[in-house]
Design a protein around this motif. Structure first.
Motif, PDB file in Angstrom:
ATOM      1  N   ALA A  61       0.754  -1.166  -0.217  1.00 59.98           N
ATOM      2  CA  ALA A  61       0.002  -0.012  -0.103  1.00 59.98           C
ATOM      3  C   ALA A  61       0.831   1.278  -0.075  1.00 59.98           C
ATOM      4  O   ALA A  61       0.544   2.065  -0.625  1.00 59.98           O
ATOM      5  CB  ALA A  61      -0.979   0.295   1.222  1.00 59.98           C
ATOM      6  N   ASN A  62       1.823   1.368   0.651  1.00 60.95           N
ATOM      7  CA  ASN A  62       2.912   2.467   0.647  1.00 60.95           C
ATOM      8  C   ASN A  62       3.614   2.516  -0.483  1.00 60.95           C
ATOM      9  O   ASN A  62       3.704   3.760  -1.012  1.00 60.95           O
ATOM     10  CB  ASN A  62       3.952   2.409   1.861  1.00 60.95           C
ATOM     11  N   LEU A  63       4.016   1.658  -1.055  1.00 68.38           N
ATOM     12  CA  LEU A  63       4.690   1.509  -2.456  1.00 68.38           C
ATOM     13  C   LEU A  63       3.788   2.173  -3.181  1.00 68.38           C
ATOM     14  O   LEU A  63       4.137   2.823  -4.480  1.00 68.38           O
ATOM     15  CB  LEU A  63       5.148   0.132  -2.778  1.00 68.38           C
ATOM     16  N   SER A  64       2.475   1.614  -3.402  1.00 71.59           N
ATOM     17  CA  SER A  64       1.480   2.082  -4.165  1.00 71.59           C
ATOM     18  C   SER A  64       1.126   3.789  -4.333  1.00 71.59           C
ATOM     19  O   SER A  64       1.088   4.401  -5.141  1.00 71.59           O
ATOM     20  CB  SER A  64       0.115   1.334  -3.934  1.00 71.59           C
ATOM     21  N   SER A  65       1.325   4.160  -2.951  1.00 67.05           N
ATOM     22  CA  SER A  65       1.034   5.544  -2.643  1.00 67.05           C
ATOM     23  C   SER A  65       2.340   6.246  -3.376  1.00 67.05           C
ATOM     24  O   SER A  65       1.980   7.617  -3.949  1.00 67.05           O
ATOM     25  CB  SER A  65       1.101   5.818  -1.178  1.00 67.05           C
ATOM     26  N   ILE A  66       3.479   5.707  -3.185  1.00 69.86           N
ATOM     27  CA  ILE A  66       4.579   6.418  -3.801  1.00 69.86           C
ATOM     28  C   ILE A  66       4.515   6.611  -5.440  1.00 69.86           C
ATOM     29  O   ILE A  66       4.600   7.433  -5.929  1.00 69.86           O
ATOM     30  CB  ILE A  66       5.945   5.618  -3.638  1.00 69.86           C
ATOM     31  N   VAL A  67       3.797   5.521  -5.987  1.00 62.05           N
ATOM     32  CA  VAL A  67       3.794   5.447  -7.398  1.00 62.05           C
ATOM     33  C   VAL A  67       2.522   6.484  -7.906  1.00 62.05           C
ATOM     34  O   VAL A  67       2.817   7.080  -8.688  1.00 62.05           O
ATOM     35  CB  VAL A  67       3.446   4.040  -7.749  1.00 62.05           C
ATOM     36  N   LYS A  68       1.706   6.307  -7.034  1.00 63.51           N
ATOM     37  CA  LYS A  68       0.325   7.326  -7.336  1.00 63.51           C
ATOM     38  C   LYS A  68       0.964   8.762  -7.466  1.00 63.51           C
ATOM     39  O   LYS A  68       0.370   9.568  -8.072  1.00 63.51           O
ATOM     40  CB  LYS A  68      -0.779   7.227  -6.298  1.00 63.51           C
ATOM     41  N   HIS A  69       2.042   9.245  -6.160  1.00 67.17           N
ATOM     42  CA  HIS A  69       2.261  10.601  -6.014  1.00 67.17           C
ATOM     43  C   HIS A  69       3.230  10.798  -7.360  1.00 67.17           C
ATOM     44  O   HIS A  69       3.057  11.999  -7.617  1.00 67.17           O
ATOM     45  CB  HIS A  69       3.338  10.358  -4.828  1.00 67.17           C
ATOM     46  N   PHE A  70       4.023   9.896  -7.484  1.00 68.00           N
ATOM     47  CA  PHE A  70       4.814  10.280  -9.121  1.00 68.00           C
ATOM     48  C   PHE A  70       4.074  10.603 -10.218  1.00 68.00           C
ATOM     49  O   PHE A  70       4.279  11.267 -10.885  1.00 68.00           O
ATOM     50  CB  PHE A  70       6.076   9.207  -9.099  1.00 68.00           C
ATOM     51  N   LYS A  71       3.006   9.399 -10.372  1.00 66.84           N
ATOM     52  CA  LYS A  71       2.356   9.723 -11.566  1.00 66.84           C
ATOM     53  C   LYS A  71       1.583  10.929 -11.421  1.00 66.84           C
ATOM     54  O   LYS A  71       1.275  11.523 -12.724  1.00 66.84           O
ATOM     55  CB  LYS A  71       1.506   8.320 -11.599  1.00 66.84           C
ATOM     56  N   LYS A  72       1.062  11.565 -10.384  1.00 67.55           N
ATOM     57  CA  LYS A  72       0.193  12.547 -10.309  1.00 67.55           C
ATOM     58  C   LYS A  72       1.006  13.867 -10.710  1.00 67.55           C
ATOM     59  O   LYS A  72       0.482  14.881 -11.299  1.00 67.55           O
ATOM     60  CB  LYS A  72      -0.349  12.646  -8.774  1.00 67.55           C
ATOM     61  N   HIS A  73       2.406  13.752 -10.802  1.00 69.02           N
ATOM     62  CA  HIS A  73       3.311  14.908 -10.869  1.00 69.02           C
ATOM     63  C   HIS A  73       3.892  14.577 -12.377  1.00 69.02           C
ATOM     64  O   HIS A  73       4.995  15.229 -12.554  1.00 69.02           O
ATOM     65  CB  HIS A  73       4.121  15.216  -9.657  1.00 69.02           C
ATOM     66  N   GLY A  74       3.429  13.813 -13.063  1.00 69.87           N
ATOM     67  CA  GLY A  74       3.890  13.444 -14.301  1.00 69.87           C
ATOM     68  C   GLY A  74       5.338  12.683 -14.316  1.00 69.87           C
ATOM     69  O   GLY A  74       5.925  12.482 -15.480  1.00 69.87           O
ATOM     70  N   GLY A  75       5.597  11.873 -13.182  1.00 70.68           N
ATOM     71  CA  GLY A  75       6.803  11.134 -12.990  1.00 70.68           C
ATOM     72  C   GLY A  75       6.574   9.544 -13.636  1.00 70.68           C
ATOM     73  O   GLY A  75       5.410   9.197 -13.713  1.00 70.68           O
ATOM     74  N   THR A  76       7.620   9.121 -13.339  1.00 76.24           N
ATOM     75  CA  THR A  76       7.806   7.443 -13.728  1.00 76.24           C
ATOM     76  C   THR A  76       8.367   6.520 -12.791  1.00 76.24           C
ATOM     77  O   THR A  76       9.482   7.263 -12.335  1.00 76.24           O
ATOM     78  CB  THR A  76       8.044   7.350 -15.124  1.00 76.24           C
ATOM     79  N   VAL A  77       7.820   5.644 -12.287  1.00 72.41           N
ATOM     80  CA  VAL A  77       8.564   4.677 -11.219  1.00 72.41           C
ATOM     81  C   VAL A  77       8.863   3.591 -12.014  1.00 72.41           C
ATOM     82  O   VAL A  77       7.985   2.835 -12.593  1.00 72.41           O
ATOM     83  CB  VAL A  77       7.414   4.513  -9.901  1.00 72.41           C
ATOM     84  N   ILE A  78      10.275   3.325 -11.951  1.00 69.65           N
ATOM     85  CA  ILE A  78      10.853   1.983 -12.609  1.00 69.65           C
ATOM     86  C   ILE A  78      11.100   1.034 -11.247  1.00 69.65           C
ATOM     87  O   ILE A  78      11.873   1.357 -10.378  1.00 69.65           O
ATOM     88  CB  ILE A  78      11.795   2.388 -13.343  1.00 69.65           C
ATOM     89  N   ILE A  79      10.739  -0.298 -11.410  1.00 67.14           N
ATOM     90  CA  ILE A  79      11.211  -1.189 -10.538  1.00 67.14           C
ATOM     91  C   ILE A  79      12.284  -2.196 -10.923  1.00 67.14           C
ATOM     92  O   ILE A  79      12.261  -2.557 -12.298  1.00 67.14           O
ATOM     93  CB  ILE A  79      10.041  -2.032  -9.765  1.00 67.14           C
ATOM     94  N   SER A  80      13.353  -2.340 -10.338  1.00 68.66           N
ATOM     95  CA  SER A  80      14.236  -3.273 -10.810  1.00 68.66           C
ATOM     96  C   SER A  80      14.607  -4.460  -9.869  1.00 68.66           C
ATOM     97  O   SER A  80      14.716  -4.236  -8.491  1.00 68.66           O
ATOM     98  CB  SER A  80      15.783  -2.646 -11.311  1.00 68.66           C
ATOM     99  N   GLU A  81      15.164  -5.378 -10.350  1.00 67.22           N
ATOM    100  CA  GLU A  81      15.598  -6.685  -9.576  1.00 67.22           C
ATOM    101  C   GLU A  81      14.610  -7.335  -8.576  1.00 67.22           C
ATOM    102  O   GLU A  81      15.001  -7.730  -7.422  1.00 67.22           O
ATOM    103  CB  GLU A  81      17.010  -6.303  -9.030  1.00 67.22           C
ATOM    104  N   ILE A  82      13.314  -7.103  -8.604  1.00 66.08           N
ATOM    105  CA  ILE A  82      12.437  -7.447  -7.679  1.00 66.08           C
ATOM    106  C   ILE A  82      12.329  -8.818  -7.805  1.00 66.08           C
ATOM    107  O   ILE A  82      12.518  -9.664  -8.660  1.00 66.08           O
ATOM    108  CB  ILE A  82      11.152  -6.813  -8.021  1.00 66.08           C
ATOM    109  N   GLN A  83      12.200  -9.458  -6.334  1.00 62.50           N
ATOM    110  CA  GLN A  83      12.076 -10.835  -6.042  1.00 62.50           C
ATOM    111  C   GLN A  83      11.008 -11.474  -6.223  1.00 62.50           C
ATOM    112  O   GLN A  83       9.701 -10.681  -6.460  1.00 62.50           O
ATOM    113  CB  GLN A  83      12.842 -11.140  -4.659  1.00 62.50           C
ATOM    114  N   SER A  84      10.879 -12.715  -6.272  1.00 57.86           N
ATOM    115  CA  SER A  84       9.642 -13.558  -6.391  1.00 57.86           C
ATOM    116  C   SER A  84       8.477 -13.260  -5.565  1.00 57.86           C
ATOM    117  O   SER A  84       7.253 -13.005  -6.028  1.00 57.86           O
ATOM    118  CB  SER A  84       9.830 -14.970  -6.449  1.00 57.86           C
ATOM    119  N   GLN A  85       8.588 -13.213  -4.378  1.00 60.37           N
ATOM    120  CA  GLN A  85       7.428 -12.938  -3.308  1.00 60.37           C
ATOM    121  C   GLN A  85       6.837 -11.320  -3.496  1.00 60.37           C
ATOM    122  O   GLN A  85       5.635 -11.420  -3.666  1.00 60.37           O
ATOM    123  CB  GLN A  85       7.853 -13.175  -1.936  1.00 60.37           C
TER     124      GLN A  85
END
Length: 572
Positions: A491-515
């Motif tokens: 939920a907190n990660l989602s909040s960060i993503v929404k905040h960035f998108k709201k200001h026209g930014g892009t969130v990129i995730i790298s090397e994320i594990q399976s779980q």
């Protein structure tokens, strides 16, 4: 769960039966005084302890998950059962025991045997030591032969009763108790194969009967004669009201029974080099505790000391446990009338020694010496077990342990801003590369290390949003060292993503594990982020993010955070 007896009796022969016979005989003799003592201390008649030893002993050996487990009444149950008898009565104790059996049965069926193992060690040491203190102090009155005491559930009230009635001390009881106590300690040194508790009980009983008859309280004078047969099957009356009021005691019995039986099974594995089946052990304990009340038996579990004695005397199979129960049954048939003459003062030292042995005093002192937060959990659990009850103690102990765990885990979450290190041949990102003159205004890369769960999720979000208040164009989160994300973290990660998108930014995730990746898929957050914005390698994520930059803003920039910046800053 299918219960199979194959394997446990594979290759069984007459020679192995002889070993089981000897071991079962010895353990049965040990169990007789303990069964009666535990029953008396639990506030019920001594024969109920013998019934429990017989019925539970057979069923736990046959259906349990440990090859050498000896089941029966144990000292750990004494304060709990005594409190239930005081508050609800003996009949309701049988109902609570039956309900606990059902709970244990379903715990085994649903394979919850491993869950019990997650109870923190300071909590188990704390309540075990507390139970030991309760048992030990509960026998002071019988040791001294005090009269006219009223029994209370409260520890301090019982201590006050002893203080008020100390003038009624009976020296004959003290002498009887001392004889038994001395023989308990001396017998193992002189005659290692003979149980000290049995010798002490017999000698002190004979001494009292010959030299000062009728001068000390006995089982017969206090509880009546012990019948020389098993009672007829009687099912305690069940009602919805009864079951509702007894659900909490039943849960406590099931929890402690599960812990004690699995702990005993682990000890047996350590001595014999075997491996027990924890879920099958819970099923066996459940069956035993469901059948036990039909014969008037009190709740039972695995007995560590008797199980160890069983192994050390050469047991080969679960038959030794069955034989131990049959020995107790035969003694009940032929010698029950004589047991009525046993002085209560003879039983007191047996229980005091049991309390001393189960107290885990060395582990208790070891944890206290560490002077850590776990020491505090241990002490509080111990104190609450003695002064209140086991339920409160375990609940508070678990809550405190949970708070301490969350606090420790929150310190392990590291969120750091990083940039590629040109001196590294693989251009791995590094924290030391970020400083005031070397920091891209448009791309922020953060490496996240540690579990992202409810205890740290808010701090994680605040750290990211506070440090990037200048609104970069791209945020890269390197999550290669994040093994776990719960719904709060998501939920907190989602909040960060929404905040960035709201200001026209892009969130990129790298090397994320399976779980964590699976969690993002379940919540559809990966779709909101965009599958094109999730990369296996951080280098690819950086290359992609460079295509998202505002080229005009790069002109004349002197930060040179990436190797491409030279060209972007001065394209001519």
């Amino acid at each position: 769960m299918k219960i199979s007896f194959r394997g446990r009796f594979q290759g069984y022969n007459g020679k192995k039966f002889q070993k089981d016979l000897i071991s079962g005989l010895i353990v049965g003799i040990v169990a007789i005084p303990l069964g009666m003592a535990f029953a008396i201390a639990s506030g019920v008649k001594p024969q109920y302890g013998l019934y429990t030893t017989i019925v539970a002993g057979i069923l736990i050996s046959l259906f349990g998950g440990s090859k050498f487990q000896i089941g029966g009444p144990t000292g750990a149950f004494i304060p709990i059962l005594f409190a239930i008898v005081m508050q609800y009565g003996y009949e309701n104790l049988l109902i609570a025991g039956f309900m606990a059996g059902v709970i244990l049965l379903f715990m085994g069926i649903f394979k919850l045997g491993s869950v019990i193992k997650f109870i923190p060690r300071p909590v188990t040491i704390g309540f075990t030591a507390g139970i030991a203190v309760t048992i030990f102090t509960g026998q002071i009155a019988n040791f001294l032969g005090l009269r006219n005491l009223q029994k209370h559930q409260d520890f301090l009230a019982n201590m006050k009763e002893i203080g008020i009635h100390i003038s009624t001390i009976n020296m004959y009881s003290v002498v009887t108790a001392l004889i038994c106590l001395v023989l308990i300690f001396i017998t193992p040194r002189l005659l290692p194969k003979i149980p000290g508790s049995l010798v002490g009980l017999l000698v002190s009983t004979v001494t009292a009967a010959i030299f000062y008859p009728d001068m000390v309280a006995t089982i017969g004078s206090t509880y009546g004669a012990i019948p020389n047969s098993l009672p007829s099957i009687h099912f305690p009356p069940l009602s919805i009201e009864n079951m509702q009021s007894l659900i909490k005691p039943a849960l406590v019995i099931a929890m402690l029974g599960g812990i004690e039986s699995l702990l005993s099974a682990v000890v047996a594995d350590g001595i014999a080099g075997t491996r027990h089946n924890s879920n099958r052990e819970l099923i066996g304990q459940g069956i035993a505790n469901m059948i036990n009340p039909l014969f008037g038996g009190i709740p039972a579990t695995g007995a560590i000391a008797r199980t160890a004695t069983n192994i050390k005397n050469g047991a080969e199979s679960p038959f030794s446990g069955v034989i131990h129960a049959i020995v107790v049954l035969l003694v009940l048939f032929f010698f029950a009338p004589y047991a009525s003459n046993i002085p209560l003062a003879s039983m007191a030292p047996i229980l005091m020694v049991v309390a001393w042995n189960m107290s885990e005093r060395r582990e208790f002192a070891h944890v206290l010496k560490t002077r850590t937060a776990e020491s505090f959990v241990l002490f509080i659990t111990f104190l609450l077990t003695v002064l209140t009850d086991l339920t409160t103690a375990v609940e508070v102990g678990l809550i405190l342990s949970g708070i301490i765990f969350v606090k420790h885990m929150s310190k392990l979450l590291i969120t750091a801003k990083v940039l590629p290190d040109p001196s590294d041949k693989n251009e791995k990102v590094s924290e030391h590369m970020v400083h005031e003159q070397h920091n891209c205004p448009q791309i922020s890369i953060y490496t996240v290390e540690g579990a992202l769960f409810f205890g740290v999720a808010n701090m994680f979000e605040k750290t990211i949003l506070d440090e990037i208040n200048y609104k970069p164009k791209v945020l890269i989160l390197k999550m290669g060292n994040v093994p776990y994300v719960d719904t709060t973290g998501e939920a907190n990660l989602s909040s960060i993503v929404k905040h960035f998108k709201k200001h026209g930014g892009t969130v990129i995730i790298s090397e994320i594990q399976s779980q964590p990746r699976l969690m993002l898929q379940k919540t559809k957050l990966d779709e909101f982020i965009g599958q094109e914005n999730i990369f296996e390698k951080t280098g690819d994520a950086v290359s992609y993010s460079l295509t998202k930059l505002n080229q005009a803003q790069c002109l004349g920039c002197k930060h040179f955070a990436f190797r491409e910046c030279q060209q972007l800053s001065n394209p001519i």
